[in-house]
Design an enzyme around this catalytic site. Structure first.
Site, mmCIF file in Angstrom:
data_model
loop_
_atom_site.group_PDB
_atom_site.id
_atom_site.type_symbol
_atom_site.label_atom_id
_atom_site.label_comp_id
_atom_site.label_asym_id
_atom_site.label_seq_id
_atom_site.Cartn_x
_atom_site.Cartn_y
_atom_site.Cartn_z
ATOM 1 N N ASP A 185 -2.426 2.300 -4.349
ATOM 2 C CA ASP A 185 -3.649 2.236 -3.552
ATOM 3 C C ASP A 185 -4.491 1.030 -3.946
ATOM 4 O O ASP A 185 -4.196 0.321 -4.915
ATOM 5 C CB ASP A 185 -4.452 3.529 -3.725
ATOM 6 C CG ASP A 185 -3.704 4.741 -3.195
ATOM 7 O OD1 ASP A 185 -2.993 4.592 -2.185
ATOM 8 O OD2 ASP A 185 -3.828 5.823 -3.803
ATOM 9 N N HIS A 235 0.815 -1.211 0.000
ATOM 10 C CA HIS A 235 0.000 0.000 0.000
ATOM 11 C C HIS A 235 0.852 1.266 0.000
ATOM 12 O O HIS A 235 0.336 2.371 -0.247
ATOM 13 C CB HIS A 235 -0.937 0.008 1.213
ATOM 14 C CG HIS A 235 -2.304 0.541 0.906
ATOM 15 N ND1 HIS A 235 -2.510 1.664 0.134
ATOM 16 C CD2 HIS A 235 -3.547 0.112 1.262
ATOM 17 C CE1 HIS A 235 -3.815 1.908 0.036
ATOM 18 N NE2 HIS A 235 -4.460 0.971 0.708
#
Length: 439
Positions: A415, A411
Site C-alpha cells: 500500500d 499497489h
C-alpha cells in the site's frame, strides 16, 4: 578435418540468438581469430571468432535469422572436403526437382501441358522448400505478411534456398504483391495469387515510395524486448508514483571532500549516484516489502538487495544487477557499479548479469529531469527514480539544493503508506549521510 561452428549459449536464460552480420561469406579463407559473424541476444551483442583455420565451406543461417543456441551455423574445413556428416538434418535433404514425375506419365500430353503451364511462376518458390517445409527467415516472413509481397513469385537467395528479407524486398521493388490474406494462405500451403489485388497493392506501394518527409528505422531486437517488457509492466500492474525531495547539502559536501582527498586515501571516484545507490540498498533492509517479486500467487521477499541499475546504452535501456549490494561498503559498491555499467555500455555483458534484480534505481538527474514516473521492471514491485538537484527556499528563507526522488510501486504488492515510509527514511538517510555510514 571439417569443423562445425555452433551458435554459442550466452547465459543460462538464452535460448536463441539473432545473427546481425556476416563478416565472412561462403568460400572465404578463414584464419584463427577471424570474426565469422556478429549476433545478439535480447540484451547483448557478440562477435563469433573462428577457432580453426580453413575455408568457410557452408553457411546455414542468414543475417536476421533467429538461430537456436547450439545449432550449427556454418562449417569450416578444406576445399572439396566431405561435410555431409556435419550438415544439420533439416538442411541435409535437398528439395525434390519439380519435374521428377514427368517421365512416368507419358499419356495425355495435352493435359500435361495444362498442368505444366504455371510451373515457371511456381519454380522459384520451390527453391525455398525442403520436402513440405517452407524455408523462410522470421524477418522475411513478417515483412511479407505486413506488405503483401507475393511469395509465390519469390527467388530465394539465402543459404540452402532460404527466403530472406532481401528476397521479399526484391518482390516489393518489382511490384510483385498480393493481398495479406493470399500471403497467409500461401504460407499455409495454398499458393494463391490475386492479380487485381496485386495491382492495387503495387500502386499503393509505389505511391508510398514517392512520398517524402520520413525515415523508416527498423526496430532492433532489444527495442522489441524493452517494448514488450514495458507494455507488460504497465498493463499488468497497479502502478503508483510518490514524489519527494531532500536537502542534498550534506551529500554534495561529502562528494566534494571525496574529490579533493579520495585519491590520497585510496578511494575511487564516488559519484552522487553511487551515494544514492548505497543509501537505497541500506534503507531497503528496513522495508523488505519493496525488495520483492510479485509472482501472482506469492510475493517473494528477498534477504539481500540485488540492485538493478538502469543504464542508457547505444542499443537501448539495459539493467545490470549489483548482487548483494546491501552487504557492500560505499567504496566497494562504487567500484562494482562502475564495472557493471562499463560492461553494459560496451555491449559485452553476460545476459546472466542482467537478471536477478530485486529493486531498481534509474537516474535522469544529469539530464535535468525534476520529476518523472519510472516504470517497474517486472517481477519487481518497485523502482526508484533519481531526479535533478534544484534550488529551493526553506522556512527560514535560506536557499538549499534539493534532490528529487520518484518512487513507483506496485499497489497489488503493498500500500501507499509502507512505500511512503521507505521514501521518507531514504530522504532522511541521504540528508544525514554521515550517520548512515556510521551504522
Amino acid at each position: 578435418m571439417a569443423t562445425a561452428v555452433i551458435m554459442p549459449r550466452q547465459g543460462q536464460s538464452v535460448e536463441s540468438c539473432i545473427i546481425t552480420e556476416w563478416a565472412k561469406k561462403k568460400g572465404d579463407t578463414v584464419a584463427v581469430g577471424d570474426v565469422l559473424f556478429s549476433y545478439e541476444t535480447d540484451k547483448s551483442s557478440f562477435d563469433e571468432k573462428s577457432e580453426v583455420a580453413g575455408t568457410l565451406l557452408e553457411v546455414f543461417a542468414a543475417e536476421g535469422d533467429d538461430v537456436p543456441c547450439l545449432e550449427v551455423v556454418c562449417i569450416i574445413g578444406d576445399a572439396g572436403e566431405d561435410i555431409s556428416a556435419l550438415i544439420p538434418k533439416a538442411d541435409a535433404a535437398p528439395a525434390a526437382p519439380a519435374a521428377t514425375e514427368a517421365p512416368a506419365t507419358p499419356a495425355a500430353p495435352v493435359e500435361e501441358k495444362k498442368e505444366a503451364a504455371p510451373a515457371p511462376a511456381e519454380a522459384p518458390a520451390v527453391q525455398a522448400q525442403t520436402g513440405d517445409i517452407l524455408r523462410i527467415s522470421p524477418r522475411a516472413k513478417k515483412l511479407a505478411l505486413t506488405t503483401g509481397a507475393d511469395l509465390s513469385k519469390v527467388t530465394a537467395t539465402g543459404p540452402m534456398g532460404r527466403i530472406i528479407e532481401r528476397d521479399v524486398n526484391a518482390l516489393l521493388d518489382a511490384g510483385k504483391t498480393t493481398t495479406i490474406d493470399a500471403v497467409e494462405r500461401f504460407l499455409a500451403g495454398e499458393r494463391v495469387v490475386i492479380e487485381e489485388a496485386a495491382e492495387a497493392v503495387s500502386e499503393a506501394l509505389a505511391a508510398t515510395k514517392t512520398t517524402g518527409g520520413y525515415t523508416d528505422v527498423k526496430i532492433t531486437n532489444i527495442r522489441k524486448v524493452i517494448a514488450k517488457s514495458m507494455h507488460a509492466s504497465l498493463s499488468n500492474m497497479a502502478q503508483l508514483t510518490l514524489n519527494a525531495s531532500f536537502d542534498a547539502t550534506e551529500i554534495m559536501e561529502f562528494r566534494k571532500n571525496l574529490k579533493a582527498n579520495g585519491e590520497a586515501l585510496g578511494m575511487g571516484n564516488i559519484t552522487l549516484n553511487d551515494i544514492v545507490l548505497y543509501a537505497a540498498a541500506k534503507t531497503l533492509k528496513n522495508h523488505k516489502d519493496l525488495n520483492a517479486h510479485w509472482l501472482d500467487d506469492v510475493v517473494r521477499i528477498f534477504d539481500n538487495v540485488n540492485l538493478g541499475i538502469a543504464v542508457d546504452t547505444e542499443r537501448g535501456l539495459m539493467v545490470p544487477t549489483l548482487m548483494a549490494a546491501d552487504t557492500m561498503s560505499l567504496s566497494e559498491l562504487s567500484a562494482n557499479a562502475k564495472s557493471l555499467i562499463k560492461e553494459t555500455q560496451g555491449g559485452s555483458i553476460s545476459p546472466d548479469k542482467l537478471s536477478g534484480g530485486t529493486f531498481t534505481v534509474t537516474n535522469l538527474g544529469s539530464l535535468g529531469v525534476e520529476s518523472f514516473t519510472p516504470v517497474i521492471n517486472p517481477p519487481q514491485v518497485a523502482i526508484l527514480g533519481v531526479c535533478a538537484i534544484t534550488q529551493r527556499v526553506n522556512a527560514d528563507g535560506d536557499v538549499y539544493p534539493a534532490m528529487g526522488l520518484s518512487l513507483t510501486f506496485d499497489h497489488r504488492a503493498l500500500d501507499g503508506a509502507p512505500a511512503a515510509r521507505f521514501l521518507k527514511e531514504l530522504c532522511a538517510n541521504l540528508e544525514h549521510f554521515s550517520l548512515l555510514l556510521a551504522k
